[in-house]
Scaffold this motif. Sequence first.
Motif, PDB file in Angstrom:
ATOM      1  N   TYR A  69      28.901  59.492  39.550  1.00 20.65           N
ATOM      2  CA  TYR A  69      29.558  58.242  39.923  1.00 20.65           C
ATOM      3  C   TYR A  69      30.176  58.375  41.309  1.00 20.65           C
ATOM      4  CZ  TYR A  69      34.030  60.554  38.985  1.00 20.65           C
ATOM      5  OH  TYR A  69      35.092  61.414  39.033  1.00 20.65           O
ATOM      6  N   VAL A  70      30.385  57.222  41.929  1.00 17.49           N
ATOM      7  CA  VAL A  70      31.145  57.129  43.175  1.00 17.49           C
ATOM      8  C   VAL A  70      32.283  56.148  42.922  1.00 17.49           C
ATOM      9  CG1 VAL A  70      31.108  56.485  45.605  1.00 17.49           C
ATOM     10  CG2 VAL A  70      29.096  57.580  44.579  1.00 17.49           C
ATOM     11  N   SER A  71      33.510  56.592  43.107  1.00 12.09           N
ATOM     12  CA  SER A  71      34.674  55.733  42.870  1.00 12.09           C
ATOM     13  C   SER A  71      34.979  54.925  44.116  1.00 12.09           C
ATOM     14  CB  SER A  71      35.894  56.577  42.488  1.00 12.09           C
ATOM     15  OG  SER A  71      37.021  55.742  42.298  1.00 12.09           O
ATOM     16  N   ARG A  72      34.974  53.600  43.965  1.00 15.88           N
ATOM     17  CA  ARG A  72      35.320  52.689  45.069  1.00 15.88           C
ATOM     18  C   ARG A  72      36.470  51.785  44.654  1.00 15.88           C
ATOM     19  NH1 ARG A  72      34.688  54.897  48.963  1.00 15.88           N
ATOM     20  NH2 ARG A  72      34.457  53.098  50.334  1.00 15.88           N
ATOM     21  N   VAL A  73      37.477  52.381  44.022  1.00 13.39           N
ATOM     22  CA  VAL A  73      38.647  51.640  43.541  1.00 13.39           C
ATOM     23  C   VAL A  73      39.842  52.004  44.412  1.00 13.39           C
ATOM     24  CG1 VAL A  73      40.217  51.256  41.607  1.00 13.39           C
ATOM     25  CG2 VAL A  73      37.769  51.542  41.183  1.00 13.39           C
ATOM     26  N   ASN A  74      40.363  51.021  45.109  1.00 13.83           N
ATOM     27  CA  ASN A  74      41.530  51.246  45.963  1.00 13.83           C
ATOM     28  C   ASN A  74      42.775  51.500  45.132  1.00 13.83           C
ATOM     29  OD1 ASN A  74      41.605  51.427  48.772  1.00 13.83           O
ATOM     30  ND2 ASN A  74      41.088  49.277  49.035  1.00 13.83           N
ATOM     31  N   PRO A  75      43.622  52.446  45.527  1.00 11.78           N
ATOM     32  CA  PRO A  75      44.890  52.636  44.813  1.00 11.78           C
ATOM     33  C   PRO A  75      45.674  51.322  44.773  1.00 11.78           C
ATOM     34  CG  PRO A  75      44.529  54.416  46.382  1.00 11.78           C
ATOM     35  CD  PRO A  75      43.457  53.404  46.638  1.00 11.78           C
ATOM     36  N   GLY A  76      46.163  50.982  43.597  1.00 11.02           N
ATOM     37  CA  GLY A  76      46.913  49.746  43.443  1.00 11.02           C
ATOM     38  C   GLY A  76      46.107  48.602  42.874  1.00 11.02           C
ATOM     39  N   ASN A  77      44.770  48.693  42.957  1.00 12.00           N
ATOM     40  CA  ASN A  77      43.937  47.616  42.411  1.00 12.00           C
ATOM     41  C   ASN A  77      43.854  47.672  40.895  1.00 12.00           C
ATOM     42  OD1 ASN A  77      43.479  46.589  44.924  1.00 12.00           O
ATOM     43  ND2 ASN A  77      41.265  46.860  44.913  1.00 12.00           N
ATOM     44  N   LEU A  78      44.156  48.828  40.321  1.00 10.36           N
ATOM     45  CA  LEU A  78      44.224  48.964  38.872  1.00 10.36           C
ATOM     46  C   LEU A  78      45.602  49.498  38.502  1.00 10.36           C
ATOM     47  CD1 LEU A  78      40.747  50.577  38.040  1.00 10.36           C
ATOM     48  CD2 LEU A  78      41.454  48.224  37.553  1.00 10.36           C
ATOM     49  N   ASN A 336      43.171  61.479  53.394  1.00 13.53           N
ATOM     50  CA  ASN A 336      42.973  60.361  52.471  1.00 13.53           C
ATOM     51  C   ASN A 336      41.562  60.429  51.908  1.00 13.53           C
ATOM     52  OD1 ASN A 336      43.096  58.007  51.019  1.00 13.53           O
ATOM     53  ND2 ASN A 336      43.408  56.665  52.777  1.00 13.53           N
ATOM     54  N   CYS A 337      41.446  60.288  50.582  1.00 16.23           N
ATOM     55  CA  CYS A 337      40.098  60.296  49.992  1.00 16.23           C
ATOM     56  C   CYS A 337      39.987  59.357  48.797  1.00 16.23           C
ATOM     57  CB  CYS A 337      39.701  61.708  49.562  1.00 16.23           C
ATOM     58  SG  CYS A 337      40.455  62.256  48.019  1.00 16.23           S
ATOM     59  N   SER A 338      41.028  58.577  48.501  1.00 17.59           N
ATOM     60  CA  SER A 338      41.006  57.767  47.284  1.00 17.59           C
ATOM     61  C   SER A 338      39.928  56.690  47.345  1.00 17.59           C
ATOM     62  CB  SER A 338      42.380  57.131  47.060  1.00 17.59           C
ATOM     63  OG  SER A 338      43.328  58.126  46.763  1.00 17.59           O
ATOM     64  N   CYS A 339      39.852  55.967  48.437  1.00 16.06           N
ATOM     65  CA  CYS A 339      38.815  54.937  48.569  1.00 16.06           C
ATOM     66  C   CYS A 339      38.655  54.587  50.035  1.00 16.06           C
ATOM     67  CB  CYS A 339      39.184  53.709  47.747  1.00 16.06           C
ATOM     68  SG  CYS A 339      37.811  52.539  47.584  1.00 16.06           S
ATOM     69  N   VAL A 340      38.261  55.559  50.825  1.00 17.22           N
ATOM     70  CA  VAL A 340      38.137  55.369  52.268  1.00 17.22           C
ATOM     71  C   VAL A 340      36.975  54.427  52.555  1.00 17.22           C
ATOM     72  CG1 VAL A 340      37.633  56.522  54.444  1.00 17.22           C
ATOM     73  CG2 VAL A 340      39.130  57.616  52.759  1.00 17.22           C
ATOM     74  N   GLY A 341      37.231  53.419  53.365  1.00 15.89           N
ATOM     75  CA  GLY A 341      36.169  52.479  53.741  1.00 15.89           C
ATOM     76  C   GLY A 341      35.587  52.817  55.096  1.00 15.89           C
ATOM     77  N   PHE A 342      34.411  52.271  55.370  1.00 14.94           N
ATOM     78  CA  PHE A 342      33.801  52.484  56.686  1.00 14.94           C
ATOM     79  C   PHE A 342      33.213  51.162  57.193  1.00 14.94           C
ATOM     80  CE2 PHE A 342      30.842  53.830  53.371  1.00 14.94           C
ATOM     81  CZ  PHE A 342      29.686  53.095  53.659  1.00 14.94           C
ATOM     82  N   THR A 343      33.981  50.081  57.056  1.00 15.04           N
ATOM     83  CA  THR A 343      33.521  48.761  57.478  1.00 15.04           C
ATOM     84  C   THR A 343      33.803  48.494  58.952  1.00 15.04           C
ATOM     85  OG1 THR A 343      35.616  47.816  56.711  1.00 15.04           O
ATOM     86  CG2 THR A 343      33.767  47.779  55.178  1.00 15.04           C
ATOM     87  N   SER A 344      34.582  49.353  59.592  1.00 12.36           N
ATOM     88  CA  SER A 344      34.850  49.210  61.025  1.00 12.36           C
ATOM     89  C   SER A 344      34.507  50.521  61.714  1.00 12.36           C
ATOM     90  CB  SER A 344      36.318  48.878  61.276  1.00 12.36           C
ATOM     91  OG  SER A 344      36.659  47.640  60.730  1.00 12.36           O
ATOM     92  N   PRO A 345      33.850  50.484  62.852  1.00 14.15           N
ATOM     93  CA  PRO A 345      33.253  49.298  63.462  1.00 14.15           C
ATOM     94  C   PRO A 345      32.016  48.846  62.690  1.00 14.15           C
ATOM     95  CG  PRO A 345      32.703  51.229  64.754  1.00 14.15           C
ATOM     96  CD  PRO A 345      33.621  51.699  63.667  1.00 14.15           C
TER      97      PRO A 345
END
Length: 369
Positions: A69-78, A336-345
């Motif tokens: 699995y790959v966890s894509r849950v931001n801290p605080g969303n659950l 940080n590794c909980s749910c790091v995004g890469f939407t920018s740039p």
Amino acid sequence: MKKNIVFFEARGGSDKGADGHRKDTMPMVNALKAKGWNAEVVFFTDEILRDESERNKIYEYVKNAADGYVSRVNPGNLKEEKLYFDVLRKLCADGLVGMPHPDAMIGYGAKDALTKLADTPLVPSDTYAYYDKAEAQRIGVTWTDKHDFKKTFPQTLAKGERVLKQNRGSTGEGIWRVRLESNADYNKVTSLPLDTKIICTEAKDNHTEERKLGEFMDFCEHYLVGDNGMLVDMTFLPRIKEGEIRILMLYKTPVYVVHKKPAEGGDAFSATLFSGAKYRYDEPKDWQALIDWFLNQLPQIRSKLGNYDLPLIWTADFILDTDESGKDKYVLGEINCSCVGFTSPEEFMEKIAVMVGDNIIHIVSEKKA
């Protein structure tokens, strides 16, 4: 191998696009499918997690259908994050490849990771973590005076300007730069009296407050309350004004470097976009000396933080300092590794998604061989 990967997401939250997904989830799903693997998204909600029957349905399905699995849950969303982590632990115990393992998320993402690295070249030795005594016992920390906020912080601040960081949040809230009114007042006593006048600047928006030390510490005690309550106390590094340097990592590979320069003026030190910091995106080769040094530290980072496999997508933030010979050196400020995004740039997103897919296939194939 089943050649199937499940991406976990939480329904709702400000990190979702119009399709209900994080913006970086479907590019990763599609990248795996382009390589001949299957990938699917499974959603959690707090209601599902509270319902044991529904929770177990997801657990059984993923256990039987996926390699990892790959966890894509931001801290605080659950709100029921503990129950979510319980599911992930069970899946890892069943042999699925966790990306990352929930305890790696905790170990790398918690601010006290810095104190576990304080005897390495990455972090100054005078870096401390403060807890509520009951919370320290719950998480297995052997309590000493150095974990007592009210006792130790007046001693550390007496020596020089400090930064206090709460364990929760990611927008600079609860991260305080704390200094005495005059630099001439440092090192006059071993511990400051509670009526000492201090100047505090919060990273959220760089606003500054004048307080008395005792009053400010009373205010900060709410950061210690509850599960994962914690404060980290470390030396303030004035060269943060030159910018914080964030390395975005895919497993063992640096992808790009973000140079985050705080807003000008006053006591401003925050490197968040919310506070007016300016971001520049560089290639790893533009920071080759830092990259080479950091990659050499990976084995001891891994061993000091629980010996779990490196996270799939994670970041390491550095601040420039000066060593005893006057040369530049880098100090680790956060992982940080909980749910790091890469939407920018945005132009990097598809390229990175393909790299993520390649890394997932490599990791799972190696573990399942």
